[in-house]
Design a protein around this motif. Structure first.
Motif, PDB file in Angstrom:
ATOM      1  N   GLY A  53      33.737  27.569   2.617  1.00 44.11           N
ATOM      2  CA  GLY A  53      33.989  28.986   2.856  1.00 44.11           C
ATOM      3  C   GLY A  53      34.119  29.278   4.344  1.00 44.11           C
ATOM      4  N   ILE A  54      34.534  30.495   4.666  1.00 44.38           N
ATOM      5  CA  ILE A  54      34.697  30.910   6.054  1.00 44.38           C
ATOM      6  C   ILE A  54      33.471  31.737   6.444  1.00 44.38           C
ATOM      7  N   HIS A  55      32.638  31.200   7.327  1.00 46.11           N
ATOM      8  CA  HIS A  55      31.382  31.836   7.701  1.00 46.11           C
ATOM      9  C   HIS A  55      31.443  32.506   9.072  1.00 46.11           C
ATOM     10  N   PHE A  56      32.543  32.375   9.772  1.00 48.82           N
ATOM     11  CA  PHE A  56      32.653  33.003  11.082  1.00 48.82           C
ATOM     12  C   PHE A  56      33.514  34.251  10.963  1.00 48.82           C
ATOM     13  N   MET A  57      33.394  35.154  11.903  1.00 50.23           N
ATOM     14  CA  MET A  57      34.127  36.414  11.892  1.00 50.23           C
ATOM     15  C   MET A  57      35.550  36.184  12.378  1.00 50.23           C
ATOM     16  N   THR A  58      36.491  36.784  11.687  1.00 47.70           N
ATOM     17  CA  THR A  58      37.899  36.712  12.081  1.00 47.70           C
ATOM     18  C   THR A  58      38.560  38.012  11.680  1.00 47.70           C
ATOM     19  N   LYS A  59      39.851  38.127  11.981  1.00 48.66           N
ATOM     20  CA  LYS A  59      40.552  39.353  11.641  1.00 48.66           C
ATOM     21  C   LYS A  59      40.564  39.573  10.138  1.00 48.66           C
ATOM     22  N   GLU A  60      40.638  40.841   9.783  1.00 53.02           N
ATOM     23  CA  GLU A  60      40.644  41.206   8.370  1.00 53.02           C
ATOM     24  C   GLU A  60      41.879  40.625   7.690  1.00 53.02           C
ATOM     25  N   GLY A  61      41.689  40.060   6.510  1.00 52.01           N
ATOM     26  CA  GLY A  61      42.803  39.530   5.731  1.00 52.01           C
ATOM     27  C   GLY A  61      43.106  38.069   5.982  1.00 52.01           C
ATOM     28  N   LEU A  62      42.376  37.441   6.891  1.00 49.58           N
ATOM     29  CA  LEU A  62      42.654  36.042   7.197  1.00 49.58           C
ATOM     30  C   LEU A  62      41.679  35.083   6.515  1.00 49.58           C
ATOM     31  N   SER A  63      40.546  35.582   6.083  1.00 46.94           N
ATOM     32  CA  SER A  63      39.511  34.690   5.552  1.00 46.94           C
ATOM     33  C   SER A  63      39.999  33.914   4.338  1.00 46.94           C
TER      34      SER A  63
ATOM     35  N   ALA B  84      40.356  29.917   4.142  1.00 41.47           N
ATOM     36  CA  ALA B  84      39.623  29.150   3.136  1.00 41.47           C
ATOM     37  C   ALA B  84      40.583  28.253   2.355  1.00 41.47           C
ATOM     38  N   GLN B  85      41.784  28.770   2.036  1.00 50.70           N
ATOM     39  CA  GLN B  85      42.782  27.950   1.346  1.00 50.70           C
ATOM     40  C   GLN B  85      43.242  26.791   2.219  1.00 50.70           C
ATOM     41  N   MET B  86      43.437  27.064   3.521  1.00 53.45           N
ATOM     42  CA  MET B  86      43.837  25.994   4.428  1.00 53.45           C
ATOM     43  C   MET B  86      42.764  24.922   4.502  1.00 53.45           C
ATOM     44  N   LEU B  87      41.506  25.318   4.605  1.00 58.61           N
ATOM     45  CA  LEU B  87      40.416  24.355   4.680  1.00 58.61           C
ATOM     46  C   LEU B  87      40.324  23.532   3.396  1.00 58.61           C
ATOM     47  N   ALA B  88      40.509  24.211   2.255  1.00 56.34           N
ATOM     48  CA  ALA B  88      40.462  23.494   0.984  1.00 56.34           C
ATOM     49  C   ALA B  88      41.587  22.462   0.900  1.00 56.34           C
ATOM     50  N   GLY B  89      42.786  22.837   1.364  1.00 61.71           N
ATOM     51  CA  GLY B  89      43.897  21.886   1.352  1.00 61.71           C
ATOM     52  C   GLY B  89      43.645  20.714   2.276  1.00 61.71           C
ATOM     53  N   MET B  90      43.086  20.969   3.452  1.00 53.16           N
ATOM     54  CA  MET B  90      42.780  19.882   4.379  1.00 53.16           C
ATOM     55  C   MET B  90      41.759  18.924   3.780  1.00 53.16           C
ATOM     56  N   CYS B  91      40.762  19.472   3.114  1.00 49.63           N
ATOM     57  CA  CYS B  91      39.772  18.615   2.463  1.00 49.63           C
ATOM     58  C   CYS B  91      40.394  17.822   1.319  1.00 49.63           C
ATOM     59  N   LYS B  92      41.287  18.475   0.579  1.00 49.22           N
ATOM     60  CA  LYS B  92      41.936  17.794  -0.544  1.00 49.22           C
ATOM     61  C   LYS B  92      42.798  16.639  -0.048  1.00 49.22           C
ATOM     62  N   ARG B  93      43.457  16.836   1.105  1.00 49.59           N
ATOM     63  CA  ARG B  93      44.256  15.746   1.669  1.00 49.59           C
ATOM     64  C   ARG B  93      43.400  14.529   1.976  1.00 49.59           C
ATOM     65  N   ARG B  94      42.151  14.778   2.293  1.00 52.65           N
ATOM     66  CA  ARG B  94      41.238  13.678   2.609  1.00 52.65           C
ATOM     67  C   ARG B  94      40.407  13.264   1.403  1.00 52.65           C
ATOM     68  N   GLY B  95      40.805  13.714   0.233  1.00 53.50           N
ATOM     69  CA  GLY B  95      40.133  13.284  -0.981  1.00 53.50           C
ATOM     70  C   GLY B  95      38.867  14.039  -1.283  1.00 53.50           C
ATOM     71  N   MET B  96      38.698  15.271  -0.729  1.00 52.45           N
ATOM     72  CA  MET B  96      37.474  16.047  -0.954  1.00 52.45           C
ATOM     73  C   MET B  96      37.836  17.465  -1.347  1.00 52.45           C
ATOM     74  N   GLY B  97      36.996  18.044  -2.179  1.00 50.67           N
ATOM     75  CA  GLY B  97      37.180  19.440  -2.545  1.00 50.67           C
ATOM     76  C   GLY B  97      36.298  20.335  -1.695  1.00 50.67           C
ATOM     77  N   LYS B  98      36.203  21.606  -2.077  1.00 53.51           N
ATOM     78  CA  LYS B  98      35.350  22.547  -1.321  1.00 53.51           C
ATOM     79  C   LYS B  98      33.886  22.147  -1.390  1.00 53.51           C
ATOM     80  N   GLY B  99      33.508  21.568  -2.514  1.00 60.59           N
ATOM     81  CA  GLY B  99      32.138  21.112  -2.691  1.00 60.59           C
ATOM     82  C   GLY B  99      32.163  19.825  -3.465  1.00 60.59           C
ATOM     83  N   GLU B 100      31.004  19.275  -3.739  1.00 66.06           N
ATOM     84  CA  GLU B 100      30.950  18.026  -4.463  1.00 66.06           C
ATOM     85  C   GLU B 100      31.036  18.305  -5.963  1.00 66.06           C
ATOM     86  N   LYS B 101      31.752  17.401  -6.637  1.00 66.87           N
ATOM     87  CA  LYS B 101      31.858  17.545  -8.089  1.00 66.87           C
ATOM     88  C   LYS B 101      30.635  16.936  -8.758  1.00 66.87           C
ATOM     89  N   PRO B 102      30.383  17.305 -10.009  1.00 67.41           N
ATOM     90  CA  PRO B 102      29.234  16.737 -10.709  1.00 67.41           C
ATOM     91  C   PRO B 102      29.347  15.224 -10.759  1.00 67.41           C
TER      92      PRO B 102
END
Length: 913
Positions: free
Chosen positions: A765-775, A779-797
């Protein structure tokens, strides 16, 4: 015998051994030197065949004399000489000779004298025993003999380097005096035929090809009845190209022949005389089987190969020089079929000079055609030829698309491309498709095609098939040819279409979109508007018309483009406005006045400001995205370090209990640690650079990022990794594990710190303050970057933090990166999404990545900017754990990568990707 005598005897024995070695070396050296002299003489003036045995016997006699002369010092070595050699080895004193002389004196044995004698003997024995093994050898003589032998050997080596062929030939002539070895010459003789044979009373045609240099005196043919008979000479006729020929007329008995040019000649060959019938001509006729629909083929032997289909009939019409009683053909199978017995077919003749043999083609074999004349004599040279099979191979069926595993949405269209080829002709082609949980369904593509090639290129409409997300559609093609053995059936590989939802498609697009492509998408409209403004300012209405048309096309495409990120909705809305504006301006441009032109410029100025805001927003998101990418990289390194530390822990535990079976794995784990260390060294300055590049409005994120970088540097993580590498080089597995664990603890501390960037890295998630409408977009960009490296937003069961099902380096040359999960590399069909290059956004509408409702391909093996299924397989060679794969995709992954590459899991429930 006292101990002194024993020591002196051992010294004498070793000295004799050294003298024997000297004799051998000197004999070989002198013998080699004599051989060199004889070889030089033979090189200048070749020895005749009569002289060579005499020279060989003389050389052997010289070797015997040399050996005897060098053995004399060995035979003359007595105890006194041995003692003298020992004293010479010891130095100026003569303790050994003195002891020997005293021991041989005959005098009254008084106690004092006996004491002195024993002392001298003891001194002599001690001096001998003090000598080393090599000191008891005649080293000077051995060195001199070795140097002499080495010098001769070097001369031989130099001659071999200079002219190895000459050394080889002359050595053979001198050492094998009774063998037929021609004198050395740079000229090479190639006699044809190599084993000449001639029918009794016929002429023998002989030919020689001379290579290696010019022939100064012409070529002559030498003939003799046997080795001791006189030699006759006849000139050979020049045939051009270094070839010479001569004919032996009416040969009735064996004769030996050789070709000569000056002192050089070829080896002697014997021309054998045959009294059997001779084959003059052979005509072959091949009649193919009826199903092949091929015509019969007739040709003369030697003009074509005997190649036929199984079931063909072959006729061989043979003409001889003598009246024939019949003939036979023997079919011998190759070695691979050696269990099959040769087959013989016999034919009868009526006394004429021609016979016809017939046989059926069943397998490849060696065909032997033999003749018998009216006297019962067989031909001396039966005709042999190789019978080859013309294979009636099954059809070659290729499913070009979909190939391997393909991902598609339920509304898309997937290209269906099938290519079929057969060597004789196709009979039937079927397309078989199977939907998971339903029976196979076949579709007849063609009936009795008769052609050798068939191609199908159409669209497979997923909507008409009624598929749903989570289902797998399997396709393959079957082809039949006309082979009556029913062996001509072939199938293509299975193409699997994994149906995914639009949400899954959006996640794939988020993972494949790079920051440069993302930023270029937000800049495209602004650049298009600026081009229109520039064309209007220039006053060139034609250029303005063209720029407006291009801007309209781009804006219309972007308005309908698939929106993978939340912020792209604003781009689509603005694109809709620009498209309508460009359409209206084109109508106003044709007859517009100056006032109208100025008004359009004002409208374009307003549009430019709006699109500039979009461009700035895209730039801001990209700059923040670079920081997020560093966060995703840290999360990937943390996961890799965690896996590495666990493996080191298991290895250290085994070694500490004495189990060394897996000790060699430390080298592999050290290489993995080095890879993490290299990534860490590159990541830390890149994180600082990304933080420094943030705009002033992102002050909080900049501070958190720099704090993150400072904390990472001061945590001692790099030092622990470097120490682990040093311990690994010392093969100290426990200490390697300890330092790897320290590096992991430092990473864990960072991951669990209160730093807001670390929290975003951990939770997604996005925990820092940024302009309205960007969070949401971030978050989608971060999720995609993690997915490219074989990871999701969190750990799977059931999944370790940061663990990925597979990994690899993708291709981001077209703006899409495909690192991490190999499923990201699979061809994808779904709603249209344009690809933008970072250098020119106007190219976006010429490089679309999909089309809504029409299933334009996103990544395809046929596209130059794509990643093929083969690349996916090459990038995913390691084993894949199914616990990291969603439940609905597991069957597709198992079939795609094979059972050997898949690890089962006990987890029963997986989170949605």
């Amino acid at each position: 015998m006292n101990s002194f005598d024993s020591a002196l005897s051992r010294f004498a024995a070793l000295w004799r051994l050294g003298l024997l070695l000297v004799a051998v070396l000197m004999t070989l050296a002198m013998g080699g030197l004599v051989l060199l002299l004889l070889g030089g003489f033979d090189f200048v003036a070749p020895l005749s065949d009569e002289v060579r045995p005499v020279v060989f016997m003389a050389w052997c006699s010289v070797l015997v004399l040399l050996a005897l002369s060098h053995l004399l010092p060995l035979l003359r070595l007595n105890r006194a000489r041995a003692a003298a050699h020992a004293d010479e080895t010891l130095g100026a004193r003569r303790p050994v000779t003195t002891a020997l002389e005293v021991s041989q004196q005959q005098a009254e044995a008084t106690p004092l004298r006996q004491f002195l004698v024993d002392k001298l003997l003891w001194d002599g024995e001690r001096e001998i025993e003090a000598l080393s093994f090599f000191s008891m050898l005649p080293r000077r003589s051995i060195r001199r003999a070795a140097l002499t032998s080495l010098a001769v050997l070097l001369v031989f080596a130099a001659l071999c380097v200079a002219n190895f062929a000459a050394v080889k030939t002359i050595s053979a002539r001198l050492l094998h005096p009774y063998a037929d070895v021609p004198p050395y010459s740079p000229l090479q003789f190639e006699v044809t035929p190599a084993r000449p044979k001639v029918v009794y009373g016929a002429d023998a045609e002989l030919e020689v090809r001379v290579t290696g240099g010019a022939v100064p005196e012409g070529v002559v043919l030498l003939t003799r009845e046997d080795a001791g008979a006189p030699v006759s000479t006849a000139g050979a006729f020049a045939m051009g190209g270094g070839r010479f020929g001569q004919r032996l007329q009416r040969v009735t008995q064996p004769v030996q022949i050789a070709f000569a040019a000056g002192a050089a000649r070829s080896p002697w060959l014997t021309v054998d005389v045959m009294r059997q019938p001779r084959v003059e001509s052979v005509m072959l006729k091949i009649i193919p089987p009826a199903y092949s629909k091929r015509p019969a083929r007739e040709f003369a032997l030697g003009t074509s190969e005997l190649v036929a289909l199984a079931g063909s009939e072959v006729e061989a019409r043979i003409t001889s020089n003598r009246p024939l009683s019949g003939g036979e053909v023997t079919l011998t199978p190759p070695r691979s079929l050696s269990r099959d017995k040769p087959e013989t077919v016999v034919a009868r003749a009526s006394g004429g000079r021609e016979v016809t043999l017939r046989w059926k083609v069943k397998s490849p074999c060696l065909v032997r055609l033999d003749l018998k004349d009216i006297t019962g004599a067989s031909s001396a040279a039966p005709v042999e030829l190789e019978q080859k099979m013309l294979p009636d191979n099954p059809p070659v069926v290729s499913l070009e698309s979909p190939a391997g595993v393909t991902l598609a949405t339920p509304e898309s269209e997937v290209p269906l491309k099938i290519e079929v080829e057969d060597d004789l002709g196709l009979a039937r082609i079927d397309l078989v498709r199977k939907l998971t949980g339903f029976r196979d369904r076949g579709r007849r593509l063609t009936e009795d095609a008769a052609d050798q090639v068939y191609a199908l290129d159409e669209k497979l409409e997923m909507k008409k098939l009624g598929v749903e997300p989570g289902q797998t559609l399997e396709l393959h093609a079957e082809a039949h040819d006309h082979n009556p053995t029913l062996m001509g059936i072939a199938s293509s590989s299975v193409g699997r279409i994994q149906v995914i939802s639009t949400e899954d498609y959006a996640e794939l697009m988020q993972a494949r979109t790079t920051l440069k492509e993302f930023q270029a998408r937000f800049s495209a409209l602004n650049e298009a508007v600026q081009q229109v403004r520039e064309s209007l300012d220039s006053g060139d209405r034609a250029a303005a018309q063209q720029a407006m048309q291009q801007a309209q096309e781009l804006a219309e495409a972007m308005a309908k483009d698939f929106q993978a990120f939340d912020a792209e909705k604003q781009v689509a809305q603005e694109a809709q406005k620009i498209a309508q504006m460009m359409q209206g301006m084109q109508q106003r441009l044709a007859g517009g006045s100056k006032e109208e032109m100025e008004k359009m410029k004002q409208e374009l100025g307003e549009a430019a400001r709006r699109t500039q805001d979009l461009k700035d927003k895209g730039k801001q998101l990209a700059e923040i995205g670079r920081v997020l990418e560093m966060a995703a990289e840290f999360k990937s390194m943390h996961a890799q370090q965690q896996r590495l530390t666990k493996q080191l822990e298991e290895l250290a535990r085994e070694i500490m209990i004495g189990d060394m079976r897996n000790a060699a794995k430390l080298d592999k784990l050290a290489r993995q640690q080095q890879a993490v260390l290299d990534r860490w060294k590159q990541w830390l300055p890149e994180l600082r650079a990304a933080a420094e590049a943030l705009p002033a409005s992102e002050g909080e994120l900049k501070k958190e990022s720099l704090d993150f970088a400072n904390a990472a540097e001061s945590a001692g993580i790099q030092r622990s990794m470097e120490t682990a590498m040093q311990q690994a080089k010392k093969d100290n597995t426990p200490n390697t594990f300890v330092n790897s664990q320290l590096a992991l603890v430092g990473m864990d501390t960072l991951m669990n710190s209160d730093n807001k960037l670390c929290q975003s890295c951990k939770s997604g998630g996005i925990h820092f303050m940024t302009k309205e409408g960007l969070s949401e977009t971030l978050a989608q960009m971060l999720a995609g970057m993690c997915k490219r490296r074989g990871m999701g937003k969190g750990e799977k069961p059931g999944q370790q933090p940061g663990q990925s099902p597979a990994g690899g380096d993708g291709d981001n040359g077209d703006g899409f990166s495909t690192e991490g999960d190999p499923m990201l590399n699979a061809p994808v069909y779904g709603p249209e999404r344009m690809a933008f290059n970072d250098d020119s956004s106007m190219r976006g509408n010429h490089n679309s990545r999909g089309k809504s409702g029409q299933g334009q391909i996103v990544v395809t093996p046929q596209r130059a900017d794509s990643i093929s299924t083969e690349a996916v397989r090459a990038a995913a060679k390691r084993q894949i754990s199914l616990r990291d794969v969603p439940e609905r995709y597991r069957e597709a992954v198992r079939k795609f990568y094979g059972e050997d590459a898949v690890l089962e899991t006990s987890s029963s429930k997986e989170a949605k990707p």
